[in-house]
Write an enzyme that holds these catalytic residues in place. Structure first.
Site, PDB file in Angstrom:
ATOM      1  N   GLU A  41     -54.897 -34.064  10.689  1.00  0.00           N
ATOM      2  CA  GLU A  41     -55.456 -33.661  11.928  1.00  0.00           C
ATOM      3  C   GLU A  41     -55.815 -34.671  12.940  1.00  0.00           C
ATOM      4  OE1 GLU A  41     -59.562 -33.007  12.516  1.00  0.00           O
ATOM      5  OE2 GLU A  41     -59.939 -32.289  10.307  1.00  0.00           O
ATOM      6  N   SER A 158     -63.014 -21.180  13.245  1.00  0.00           N
ATOM      7  CA  SER A 158     -61.747 -20.388  13.078  1.00  0.00           C
ATOM      8  C   SER A 158     -60.673 -20.836  11.953  1.00  0.00           C
ATOM      9  CB  SER A 158     -60.923 -20.594  14.845  1.00  0.00           C
ATOM     10  OG  SER A 158     -60.904 -21.923  14.646  1.00  0.00           O
ATOM     11  N   LYS A 176     -67.911 -28.640   4.543  1.00  0.00           N
ATOM     12  CA  LYS A 176     -68.759 -29.486   4.773  1.00  0.00           C
ATOM     13  C   LYS A 176     -70.364 -28.909   4.378  1.00  0.00           C
ATOM     14  CE  LYS A 176     -66.485 -31.294   8.774  1.00  0.00           C
ATOM     15  NZ  LYS A 176     -65.284 -30.344   9.170  1.00  0.00           N
TER      16      LYS A 176
END
Length: 330
Positions: A41, A158, A176
């Site tokens: 990412e 999402s 997290k």
């Protein structure tokens, strides 16, 4: 560069229309030959840490993937063009743009492309482009989830719904710890996502290997992971897989210190009315400040470890999906 039809990689789609996605020559060649590719990412580059540490970390992560037999494919949207695999210059551009680059999830993709903007892809957007071009393995730091007090705010990442509908295996350090981990696991179950922990029975909590939450299942090697991903793809179940890798013990932050910083940061976010996709970057940055940089150092360490494990998994999976090739033990 327009995608090319693949004949060797069972996982490759390469059916996106010409001109919609630019694939780097190295990634395109690896995919067409059925070699291992790892998607990465770009939000972690633009929003996850400051310059120049973000650029240094991005290059180091790509190097770890290459050293372990796979081709890295960092994904971002630049000038309205989704890019799978970035040049050194494009990585530099992302790093220097920082938070000026729009944090891009599934809902934002069409707008960023239509306006020819620059988008740093989150887990959900990265999964979409990885699946679009046939990359089955994606490495990140940690996924989003159900936020604490989410039963009141309905703030749910999402990332979770994307895992429920996009067949990509996400290698992360769990969820997290600024989030509500038990509710996140419940939501993933509802979405039909296979959640497994790597070499542990306990689901990891990003900064710590322990969360007090039992993992739904366990895998003990890259071979185990490859067989799991292969079965998911062959059965066409449609959902992704979350492979949670604990942060290396020597880099694990002291849980009580991190938790105290998280609680203080959450209160500050509520007081400042920071919500939505701005909340996670704020919380991570504030926790890093309160812990004197310990959380950022842990974040970098776990991302690198995930890249190592992810590359091993991708390499084993590529071997498994090649005709008449036996997956060697790593």
């Amino acid at each position: 560069m327009a995608p090319t039809q693949s004949t060797t990689n069972k996982g490759a789609n390469f059916n996106c229309a010409s001109g919609l996605v630019k694939i780097s020559p190295a990634v395109s060649q690896a995919l067409s030959q059925g070699k291992a590719v790892v998607a990465l990412e770009s939000t972690i580059i633009s929003h996850g840490m400051p310059y120049p540490q973000n650029l240094k970390t991005a290059k180091e992560v790509e190097a770890i993937v290459r050293e372990n037999g796979a081709e890295p494919a960092t994904i971002a949207i630049l000038d309205g063009m989704p890019c799978v695999g970035l040049t050194s210059e494009e990585l530099e551009r992302l790093a220097t743009l920082g938070t000026k680059c729009q944090k891009t999830a599934r809902r934002d993709i069409a707008h960023v492309v239509a306006t020819k903007g620059n988008g740093a892809t989150t887990v959900s957007a990265t999964m979409i482009f990885a699946s679009m071009v046939g990359i089955p393995v994606f490495v990140t730091g940690g996924i989003g989830g159900v936020h604490r007090y989410g039963e009141n705010t309905m703030d749910i990442s999402s990332d979770l719904t994307e895992l429920g509908r996009t067949p990509v295996a996400v290698i992360s350090a769990g969820v997290k710890s600024i989030l509500d981990i038990p509710r996140t696991l419940e939501y993933l179950e509802t979405q039909g996502v296979c959640v497994t922990a790597y070499k542990t029975d306990e689901f990891p909590a990003f900064f710590s290997g322990q969360s007090s939450c039992k993992a739904p299942c366990r895998v003990n090697s890259p071979e185990d992971c490859a067989r799991l991903i292969d079965a998911n793809l062959n059965l066409q179940l449609g959902a992704g897989i979350l492979i949670a890798v604990p942060i290396p013990e020597k880099h694990s932050a002291v849980g009580s210190v991190i938790e105290s910083a998280i609680q203080r940061s959450l209160k500050e976010a509520r007081d400042k009315n920071i919500t939505g996709n701005a909340q996670t970057p704020f919380l991570l940055a504030r926790v890093n400040e309160l812990t004197g940089g310990a959380s950022l150092a842990s974040n970098i360490a776990l991302v690198k470890n995930n890249a190592l494990v992810g590359a091993q998994i991708a390499t084993c999976l590529a071997q498994l999906r090649q005709p008449k090739v036996t997956c060697s033990k790593l």
